[in-house]
Design a protein around this motif. Structure first.
Motif, PDB file in Angstrom:
ATOM      1  N   ALA A   1       1.117  -4.336   7.425  1.00  0.00           N
ATOM      2  CA  ALA A   1       1.305  -3.362   6.362  1.00  0.00           C
ATOM      3  C   ALA A   1      -0.040  -2.871   5.853  1.00  0.00           C
ATOM      4  O   ALA A   1      -1.056  -3.532   5.969  1.00  0.00           O
ATOM      5  CB  ALA A   1       2.104  -3.979   5.219  1.00  0.00           C
ATOM      6  N   GLY A   2      -0.033  -1.700   5.227  1.00  0.00           N
ATOM      7  CA  GLY A   2      -1.254  -1.189   4.631  1.00  0.00           C
ATOM      8  C   GLY A   2      -2.104  -0.462   5.648  1.00  0.00           C
ATOM      9  O   GLY A   2      -1.705  -0.208   6.779  1.00  0.00           O
ATOM     10  N   PRO A   3      -3.328  -0.113   5.245  1.00  0.00           N
ATOM     11  CA  PRO A   3      -4.210   0.652   6.114  1.00  0.00           C
ATOM     12  C   PRO A   3      -4.510  -0.084   7.408  1.00  0.00           C
ATOM     13  O   PRO A   3      -4.554  -1.301   7.451  1.00  0.00           O
ATOM     14  CB  PRO A   3      -5.496   0.794   5.266  1.00  0.00           C
ATOM     15  N   ALA A   4      -4.749   0.639   8.462  1.00  0.00           N
ATOM     16  CA  ALA A   4      -5.052   0.030   9.754  1.00  0.00           C
ATOM     17  C   ALA A   4      -6.268  -0.857   9.640  1.00  0.00           C
ATOM     18  O   ALA A   4      -7.284  -0.479   9.066  1.00  0.00           O
ATOM     19  CB  ALA A   4      -5.299   1.131  10.794  1.00  0.00           C
ATOM     20  N   GLY A   5      -6.120  -2.067  10.183  1.00  0.00           N
ATOM     21  CA  GLY A   5      -7.242  -2.989  10.198  1.00  0.00           C
ATOM     22  C   GLY A   5      -7.387  -3.807   8.942  1.00  0.00           C
ATOM     23  O   GLY A   5      -8.152  -4.765   8.911  1.00  0.00           O
TER      24      GLY A   5
ATOM     25  N   ALA B   1       0.822  -1.207   0.000  1.00  0.00           N
ATOM     26  CA  ALA B   1       0.000   0.000   0.000  1.00  0.00           C
ATOM     27  C   ALA B   1       0.857   1.260   0.000  1.00  0.00           C
ATOM     28  O   ALA B   1       1.944   1.298   0.575  1.00  0.00           O
ATOM     29  CB  ALA B   1      -0.930   0.003   1.211  1.00  0.00           C
ATOM     30  N   GLY B   2       0.340   2.299  -0.649  1.00  0.00           N
ATOM     31  CA  GLY B   2       1.039   3.576  -0.707  1.00  0.00           C
ATOM     32  C   GLY B   2       0.948   4.345   0.594  1.00  0.00           C
ATOM     33  O   GLY B   2       0.290   3.916   1.552  1.00  0.00           O
ATOM     34  N   PRO B   3       1.590   5.514   0.660  1.00  0.00           N
ATOM     35  CA  PRO B   3       1.584   6.327   1.884  1.00  0.00           C
ATOM     36  C   PRO B   3       0.182   6.702   2.352  1.00  0.00           C
ATOM     37  O   PRO B   3      -0.046   6.890   3.541  1.00  0.00           O
ATOM     38  CB  PRO B   3       2.388   7.582   1.477  1.00  0.00           C
ATOM     39  N   ASP B   4      -0.763   6.786   1.411  1.00  0.00           N
ATOM     40  CA  ASP B   4      -2.130   7.148   1.789  1.00  0.00           C
ATOM     41  C   ASP B   4      -2.964   5.934   2.174  1.00  0.00           C
ATOM     42  O   ASP B   4      -4.156   6.050   2.465  1.00  0.00           O
ATOM     43  CB  ASP B   4      -2.810   7.905   0.653  1.00  0.00           C
TER      44      ASP B   4
END
Length: 307
Positions: free
Chosen positions: A293-297, A224-227
């Protein structure tokens, strides 16, 4: 095809979805000429088998009827087989498998491991063809609710063992059976990583193992990217090659991939360096790291089957 099942080299299965809605390449090869042309290209790039599928198993996908599925895959299988290209049929329906085998397919790749259609065992037994039994708990609309395990590797191993036992009881020859852990099917990202890290425990069942991580969303989440946006499917090839190579080094019989050339190139490097194997018991990295890694959850959410 028995020789391919018993192959000592890693088998590369090239993905050819002739559907309008598959997660990565839906609609790209729905036309007969485009589908056959892509199958020929995959073979030229080094694929040992072209896996033709006519029904998507992406999350929330509606089932198509057997007639529609057959109409999608059969012309493609006939043309590829006529060109001397080995083909597998990616279906969970006995009727579709039977038509595909009559049309020249060599292998049945069944995402349900025989659970979706009890008649599949008869079709495979009578044809005497190899049968890929994938770990599966339910269709696309249900699988997200079924991703609950005490120990995902032990549970998948036990459930695959039961599918093997059922196939053997139905008269399918042991030397025709291939197993698949079913990454993404009723699995979370964390489940996928755990299965990947502990493949030898599944290999203890004593059957060739097919590994299919190609472009799946848990790789997109890892990258996943920074966003927090998952990496698009087009940017997951390097990760796919890495997972495939690690699976082969752990003992996998074959890999199912969209990018055949990149995978074949990586396997050539692996062979040139002596086909090194992962050493059981060697110190491992923290397996929780990829899941974080990636967005939370995101790592805890059920992943899709993605075909």
């Amino acid at each position: 095809m028995t020789d391919l099942v018993r192959a000592r080299f890693p088998v590369v299965m090239g993905v050819l979805n002739v559907t309008p809605d598959s997660f990565s390449d839906g609609g790209r090869y729905a036309d007969l000429r485009a589908a056959v042309g892509h199958g020929v290209r995959l073979r030229a790039e080094g694929a040992d088998l072209i896996d033709v599928g006519g029904e998507s198993t992406r999350p929330g996908a509606d089932r198509v009827d057997a007639e529609t599925e057959t109409a999608r895959v059969l012309p493609v299988i006939r043309e590829l087989a006529a060109a001397g290209i080995p083909v597998s049929i990616d279906t969970s329906r006995a009727r579709v498998a039977e038509a595909a085998l009559a049309g020249g397919a060599d292998v049945v790749n069944d995402v349900s491991g025989g659970l979706a259609d009890p008649d599949m065992a008869r079709v495979v037994r009578d044809a005497g063809c190899p049968w890929v039994l994938m770990h599966w708990r339910g269709h696309s609309r249900q699988m997200r609710d079924l991703a609950h395990y005490t120990d995902v590797v032990a549970d998948v191993r036990a459930e695959l063992g039961r599918r093997v036992d059922a196939a053997l009881a139905a008269g399918v020859a042991a030397e025709k059976i291939i197993i698949d852990p079913g990454l993404g099917f009723a699995k979370t990202a964390a489940h996928n990583w755990e299965l990947s890290a502990r493949l030898p425990e599944l290999l203890d069942l004593g059957f060739p193992l097919l590994f299919g991580a190609s472009r799946k969303s848990y790789l997109g989440s890892l990258l996943a990217g920074p966003d927090g946006s998952p990496r698009p499917t087009s940017g997951r090839e390097a990760a796919t090659i890495a997972t495939s190579l690690l699976a082969v080094a752990a003992g996998a019989w074959g890999v199912r991939v969209h990018d055949v050339r990149g995978t074949v190139d990586a396997l050539a490097v692996w062979r040139a360096t002596g086909s090194p194997r992962l050493v059981p018991g060697a110190p491992a990295v923290d397996r929780a790291a990829p899941a974080a890694a990636g967005p939370a959850g995101r790592a805890g959410a059920a992943e899709e089957g993605e075909r």
